[in-house]
Enzyme design. Structure first.
Site, PDB file in Angstrom:
ATOM      1  CB  THR A 197      -0.980   0.030   1.197  1.00 45.10           C
ATOM      2  OG1 THR A 197      -1.774   1.201   1.116  1.00 45.10           O
ATOM      3  CG2 THR A 197      -0.269   0.005   2.532  1.00 45.10           C
ATOM      4  NE  ARG A 198       0.260   5.776  -4.395  1.00 46.26           N
ATOM      5  CZ  ARG A 198      -0.865   5.959  -5.097  1.00 46.26           C
ATOM      6  NH1 ARG A 198      -1.412   4.962  -5.762  1.00 46.26           N
ATOM      7  NH2 ARG A 198      -1.440   7.135  -5.151  1.00 46.26           N
ATOM      8  CG  HIS A 202      -9.337   4.753   5.765  1.00 43.33           C
ATOM      9  ND1 HIS A 202      -8.989   5.629   6.764  1.00 43.33           N
ATOM     10  CD2 HIS A 202      -8.930   5.315   4.597  1.00 43.33           C
ATOM     11  CE1 HIS A 202      -8.402   6.691   6.223  1.00 43.33           C
ATOM     12  NE2 HIS A 202      -8.356   6.524   4.909  1.00 43.33           N
ATOM     13  CG  HIS A 205      -7.486  -0.096   3.189  1.00 40.90           C
ATOM     14  ND1 HIS A 205      -7.897   1.165   3.526  1.00 40.90           N
ATOM     15  CD2 HIS A 205      -7.287  -0.094   1.853  1.00 40.90           C
ATOM     16  CE1 HIS A 205      -7.934   1.907   2.439  1.00 40.90           C
ATOM     17  NE2 HIS A 205      -7.579   1.167   1.408  1.00 40.90           N
ATOM     18  NE  ARG A 291     -12.746  -1.784 -10.410  1.00 45.87           N
ATOM     19  CZ  ARG A 291     -12.737  -0.637 -11.058  1.00 45.87           C
ATOM     20  NH1 ARG A 291     -11.956   0.355 -10.658  1.00 45.87           N
ATOM     21  NH2 ARG A 291     -13.506  -0.466 -12.116  1.00 45.87           N
TER      22      ARG A 291
END
Ligand code: PPS
Length: 570
Positions: A197-198, A202, A205, A291
């Site tokens: 992740t970057r 929340h 996730h 996605r």
């Protein structure tokens, strides 16, 4: 697919010399030519040296580079999707001979590694962009970097690691593949699902990572990128504080956090494959791919660069060979009646579904509006709000532009007083004359000097804005391109309001308060704006002021009203 695989290409590379060999290497390198690594190269070299990029043992040579571009393979046949090059400018490349060793240094001048310059060549950047990014549009951040920032010549060759690149932040959260594999071994983790992740994480996730790990009966590695990500992303300090907070939410002993100093390319499908290789080298067995994974945003015409599932498809095509399993990201939505998150494909038409888009989330932050607990954890929102305060607590710059004698300074001073009356923020006035006395005293009025002057003002104003203050700037700033640059510098840090004081040349000249127009007409002052130097009218001013119909006080009032409507003052 089972547990713990060999690293990509068979061996886990570790290019660091032992302590005494490193000392000898430092002495040998005293006469070597030196290259100061760019920010991206510092990220790349760390991951080459510590084995995260196994099987690479240096920056790519031509045969590998060609193979990577053509069919995502190194010359050895091993799959590798992203070219990792040491780009240098022509003069430095011309000073080198193939076969010589050079010293590679970090931004503080510390020698990180030495490199044998085995090959030197000039790449065809357009062909590289077309292969790697499937696009040559410079709006694509990866293409932009390649075309406008990367140097023109590539050096290929093997590396010897002298000193691991230094980090002052979050040392305990940074791991080499060896270290992370060691941790997994110690914990007895045989299946590890990695989450790349970057962004801050929340509840959605949390739910998806938790489910992914449970579905595959594995443990979870939160593996955020803290090297270079996309412009405009939340800074990594804020994100790491958020990750540390979310870590507490997972059941004990199930999840761990490690930071990855990767320089992302935003190359979508190819990048997903690369992320898989890197995670395999770190000892993970699964990678969650969502996605539009590592997507660069939209093209100028609004179309996406890659299909939403292209990254998953390319990964799946090579999954066997990659020996790391894809866990397709299922978009999670909040089902209000169930008071829980569920994958979007499990929703039924009768369900009341809630989501907050990224844009809506940012709007709520900016306007200081409520963000519901079903969307994120209060501790995480608190961290984000600290760094991204609502508009009325952000800094801003009021940037006046207009001819000499147009009334910029008078309005700026009236505005200054009104803002001081309101209070709440520190204010700095960067009036044209003041700046010329204090910041730019050695500069004249050539195009080059004016640009330098305005960029200096812009830089000071952007620092003031970043720190929550108000900068009021009032130079002539006659050139459109320079004003645009200043806007870019400031807008990422807070508000930027361009005020065009549109008093006509005739009026300014008739007023001629300082007697400068008369002197300019007489040829006693050269390059005078409006007389023998151009003033380019702004196309995108937030406010245009006609001083013939508006007193300075009313003009200042109009600016206040604008600030209020934008939310910068309450
Ligand atoms: S610029 O173009 O933005 O860098 O100019 P700036 O720094 O705002 O100019 C400040 C004042 O310099 C006086 N001055 C000149 N202006 C324009 N052209 C020439 N050649 C020139 N020489 C001196 C002028 O009084 C500017 O002040 P203001 O307040 O605008 O009248």
């Amino acid at each position: 697919m089972g547990a713990f695989k060999e690293p990509h290409g068979g061996t886990l590379v570790d290019l660091f010399l032992g302590e005494s060999a490193a000392e000898e290497e430092k002495i040998k390198a005293i006469d070597y030519k030196s290259w100061d690594l760019t920010e991206r190269q510092q990220c790349d070299i760390e991951l080459i040296l510590n084995g995260a990029f196994s099987p690479l043992d240096g920056f790519l040579k031509q045969a590998d580079y060609k193979g990577v571009l053509e069919d995502m393979r190194l010359a050895s046949g091993v799959i590798w999707p992203i070219p990792i090059n040491l780009d240098v400018p022509e003069p430095f490349a011309e000073s080198l001979e193939e076969g010589e060793w050079i010293a590679l240094r970090d931004s503080e001048g510390v020698m990180v590694a030495t490199m044998e310059v085995e090959e030197i060549w000039t790449p065809d950047k357009e062909a590289e962009a077309a292969s790697v990014f499937a696009s040559t549009l410079e709006e694509h951040p990866g293409v932009d970097y390649l075309v406008n920032h990367a140097n023109n010549v590539y050096l290929g060759g093997r590396l010897r690691g002298v000193e691991p690149p230094m980090h002052y932040d979050y040392k305990l959260l940074r791991d080499s593949p060896q270290e992370l594999r060691g941790r997994f071994r110690k914990l007895g983790w045989r299946k590890v699902v990695a989450f790349q992740t970057r962004n801050p994480m929340h509840r959605a996730h949390y739910e998806l990572t938790f489910r992914a790990a449970r579905q595959h009966e594995g443990n979870l590695l939160l593996h955020p990128v803290v090297g270079m990500t996309k412009k405009g992303d939340v800074d990594h300090f804020t994100r790491v504080r958020c990750y540390e907070r979310i870590l507490d939410k997972y059941p004990e002993q199930t999840t761990t956090l490690s930071l990855l100093n990767l320089a992302m390319r935003m190359a979508g499908p190819r990048e997903a494959v690369w992320h898989g290789i890197i995670r395999k080298n770190y000892g993970c067995t699964h990678l969650i791919v969502g996605r539009d994974h590592a997507g660069p945003g939209k093209q100028p015409d609004g179309q996406p660069y890659y299909g939403p599932y292209e990254a998953q498809e390319l990964f799946t095509k090579h999954e066997k060979e990659l020996e790391i399993s894809l866990v397709p990201f299922q978009q999670m939505v909040y089902a209000e009646d169930k008071a829980q998150y569920i994958p979007v494909d499990e929703t039924t038409p009768d369900m009341r579904i809630k989501t907050i888009t990224g844009t809506e989330f940012r709007r709520r932050l900016t306007e200081g509006l409520d963000i519901p607990e079903w969307f994120s954890y209060p501790e995480i929102l608190e961290e984000i709000r600290k760094m991204y305060p609502p508009r009325h607590k952000q800094g801003f710059t009021i940037f006046f532009t207009g001819l000499s004698g147009s009334g910029k300074s008078t309005i700026a001073n009236a505005l200054l007083v009104k803002l001081l009356e309101l209070g709440g923020r520190q204010i700095t006035l960067l009036d044209g004359d003041l700046v010329r006395k204090n910041l730019s005293s050695e500069l004249g009025f050539s195009k080059e000097h004016r640009n330098l002057n305005i960029l200096r003002i812009g830089w000071v104003a952007s620092e003031i804005t970043k720190n929550g203050g108000i900068a009021i700037c009032a130079p002539i700033a006659p050139y459109q391109a320079t004003r645009r640059k200043v806007r870019q510098m400031i807008e990422s840090n807070g508000g930027f309001i361009l005020v065009h004081v549109a008093t006509s040349l005739e009026v300014c000249e008739a007023r001629d308060r300082k007697g400068l127009y008369a002197k300019a007409r007489a040829g006693l002052i050269k390059e005078f704006t409006g007389i023998d130097d151009p003033y380019e009218e702004p196309e995108t001013a937030e406010i245009v002021i006609d001083t013939q119909s508006l007193s300075p006080e009313l003009a200042a009032h109009r600016i206040l009203v604008k600030l209020e409507s934008l939310g910068f003052i309450k």
